[in-house]
Motif scaffolding. Sequence first.
Motif, mmCIF file in Angstrom:
data_model
loop_
_atom_site.group_PDB
_atom_site.id
_atom_site.type_symbol
_atom_site.label_atom_id
_atom_site.label_comp_id
_atom_site.label_asym_id
_atom_site.label_seq_id
_atom_site.Cartn_x
_atom_site.Cartn_y
_atom_site.Cartn_z
ATOM 1 N N ALA A 1 0.826 -1.209 0.000
ATOM 2 C CA ALA A 1 0.000 0.000 0.000
ATOM 3 C C ALA A 1 0.859 1.257 0.000
ATOM 4 O O ALA A 1 0.523 2.270 -0.623
ATOM 5 N N ALA A 2 2.009 1.193 0.686
ATOM 6 C CA ALA A 2 2.870 2.367 0.802
ATOM 7 C C ALA A 2 3.705 2.607 -0.445
ATOM 8 O O ALA A 2 3.986 3.769 -0.811
ATOM 9 N N LEU A 3 4.117 1.541 -1.132
ATOM 10 C CA LEU A 3 5.098 1.635 -2.201
ATOM 11 C C LEU A 3 4.769 2.661 -3.288
ATOM 12 O O LEU A 3 5.652 3.422 -3.699
ATOM 13 N N PRO A 4 3.529 2.748 -3.773
ATOM 14 C CA PRO A 4 3.257 3.705 -4.851
ATOM 15 C C PRO A 4 3.482 5.163 -4.458
ATOM 16 O O PRO A 4 3.636 6.021 -5.337
ATOM 17 N N PHE A 5 3.495 5.443 -3.166
ATOM 18 C CA PHE A 5 3.584 6.836 -2.712
ATOM 19 C C PHE A 5 4.984 7.222 -2.229
ATOM 20 O O PHE A 5 5.222 8.392 -1.927
ATOM 21 N N LEU A 6 5.906 6.265 -2.147
ATOM 22 C CA LEU A 6 7.218 6.543 -1.587
ATOM 23 C C LEU A 6 8.141 7.191 -2.613
ATOM 24 O O LEU A 6 8.166 6.800 -3.783
ATOM 25 N N ARG A 7 8.922 8.176 -2.164
ATOM 26 C CA ARG A 7 9.924 8.779 -3.026
ATOM 27 C C ARG A 7 11.067 7.801 -3.266
ATOM 28 O O ARG A 7 11.309 6.897 -2.472
ATOM 29 N N ALA A 8 11.796 8.030 -4.332
ATOM 30 C CA ALA A 8 12.879 7.116 -4.691
ATOM 31 C C ALA A 8 13.982 7.071 -3.637
ATOM 32 O O ALA A 8 14.682 6.072 -3.504
ATOM 33 N N ASP A 9 14.140 8.134 -2.863
ATOM 34 C CA ASP A 9 15.215 8.168 -1.870
ATOM 35 C C ASP A 9 14.746 7.817 -0.462
ATOM 36 O O ASP A 9 15.500 7.943 0.500
ATOM 37 N N THR A 10 13.512 7.369 -0.332
ATOM 38 C CA THR A 10 12.989 7.007 0.984
ATOM 39 C C THR A 10 13.648 5.728 1.496
ATOM 40 O O THR A 10 13.923 4.806 0.735
ATOM 41 N N VAL A 11 13.901 5.683 2.801
ATOM 42 C CA VAL A 11 14.413 4.461 3.431
ATOM 43 C C VAL A 11 13.258 3.832 4.217
ATOM 44 O O VAL A 11 12.748 4.431 5.168
ATOM 45 N N TYR A 12 12.849 2.646 3.803
ATOM 46 C CA TYR A 12 11.709 1.940 4.402
ATOM 47 C C TYR A 12 12.259 0.835 5.300
ATOM 48 O O TYR A 12 12.857 -0.136 4.827
ATOM 49 N N VAL A 13 12.075 0.979 6.595
ATOM 50 C CA VAL A 13 12.593 0.014 7.566
ATOM 51 C C VAL A 13 11.441 -0.869 8.046
ATOM 52 O O VAL A 13 10.491 -0.383 8.674
ATOM 53 N N ASP A 14 11.534 -2.139 7.752
ATOM 54 C CA ASP A 14 10.472 -3.098 8.087
ATOM 55 C C ASP A 14 10.815 -3.793 9.397
ATOM 56 O O ASP A 14 11.642 -4.703 9.438
ATOM 57 N N LEU A 15 10.176 -3.355 10.480
ATOM 58 C CA LEU A 15 10.412 -3.917 11.814
ATOM 59 C C LEU A 15 9.456 -5.060 12.139
ATOM 60 O O LEU A 15 9.393 -5.514 13.279
ATOM 61 N N SER A 16 8.720 -5.518 11.159
ATOM 62 C CA SER A 16 7.733 -6.568 11.398
ATOM 63 C C SER A 16 8.402 -7.930 11.541
ATOM 64 O O SER A 16 9.599 -8.092 11.294
ATOM 65 N N THR A 17 7.590 -8.915 11.894
ATOM 66 C CA THR A 17 8.063 -10.300 11.967
ATOM 67 C C THR A 17 7.587 -11.086 10.755
ATOM 68 O O THR A 17 7.206 -12.253 10.864
ATOM 69 N N ALA A 18 7.616 -10.443 9.597
ATOM 70 C CA ALA A 18 7.280 -11.137 8.348
ATOM 71 C C ALA A 18 8.287 -12.255 8.104
ATOM 72 O O ALA A 18 9.365 -12.294 8.704
ATOM 73 N N THR A 19 7.970 -13.160 7.201
ATOM 74 C CA THR A 19 8.859 -14.280 6.920
ATOM 75 C C THR A 19 10.119 -13.803 6.202
ATOM 76 O O THR A 19 10.159 -12.727 5.599
ATOM 77 N N THR A 20 11.143 -14.631 6.256
ATOM 78 C CA THR A 20 12.378 -14.333 5.530
ATOM 79 C C THR A 20 12.095 -14.153 4.048
ATOM 80 O O THR A 20 12.559 -13.193 3.423
ATOM 81 N N ALA A 21 11.330 -15.087 3.469
ATOM 82 C CA ALA A 21 11.021 -15.009 2.039
ATOM 83 C C ALA A 21 10.230 -13.746 1.723
ATOM 84 O O ALA A 21 10.452 -13.098 0.696
ATOM 85 N N GLY A 22 9.302 -13.390 2.610
ATOM 86 C CA GLY A 22 8.492 -12.193 2.388
ATOM 87 C C GLY A 22 9.340 -10.932 2.377
ATOM 88 O O GLY A 22 9.130 -10.028 1.559
#
Length: 291
Positions: free
Chosen positions: A76-97
């Motif tokens: 949902a966030a990806l289409p709105f993010l600038r090219a230089d944005t740093v997206y830090v995923d602190l979730s417990t998603a799977t390794t593959a995800g």
Amino acid sequence: MKLAIIGCGEVGRLYAAAAAAAFDVVLCDSFPSSQARECARHLDVELKETIGEWLGEVDRVWACVPGDVADSAAEAALPFLRADTVYVDLSTATTAGKKEMGQRMSARNVAYVDAAIMGAIALTGLQTPILLAGPRAETALADFATVQAPARALADGEPGDAMTLKLLRTVLTKGLEALGVECLIAAESQGVRDELYLVLDDINQAGFTQFLNAIVRTHVVHAERRSHEVHRAIAQLNDIGLPGTVLAGTSGRYEQTIRSLRESPAPSGTADHIDSAVAWLLESTLARNEN
């Protein structure tokens, strides 16, 4: 610098409170709780309930959502993010995800950082260590240092690498948690819990990592003898009406090692060092799994 924190549960609120003095913080939660609303009021920051074009104004995103919604939040966030944005995923998603999301964000020139929280926020709060992996992990490392949150970046780490280590840690810590429950309730039922802590003091004295290496290393030599002790412990738990489901599974690991030793004994000296012991155990386990 503008920071968006997506997800206002316990983790999101903790980092929001720490970051508010150093960043221009905006919170986002699709279903904000009363605690999330109070956090926004206390910090005097905006709380948004939808991801949208406003994300194009932020420099950093810390995604603090549950693992099962991490992918949808990032998508949902990806289409709105600038090219230089740093997206830090602190979730417990799977390794593959996390690997897949890293690839999708990289294709849009967004820097994706896999962040794995190595501990329990409820116990150690802001001092809970964070492991980072990804091309811009050093940037995230500096950001967390700004809020005095301990973090470490994996050298040459790629998205998914931090989560791989977290889940390996989970194998040990959650297994110990379950065994701890079985052990302590059994000790309590027999009125010996205080004494149990005393007989565990040798582990405290050795240090946990040294203890772990010692028992795995010598497992190669003593698996059969120790399996008999496991069976007696299982019998004791059964006798007091508290059968141990985790301990029962433990005997299966011993039986696997015993079969491997009988079919192809470990070379002399294998148990002398943790590296050779783990290498033999891995090789023998893979061989059995292939048959």
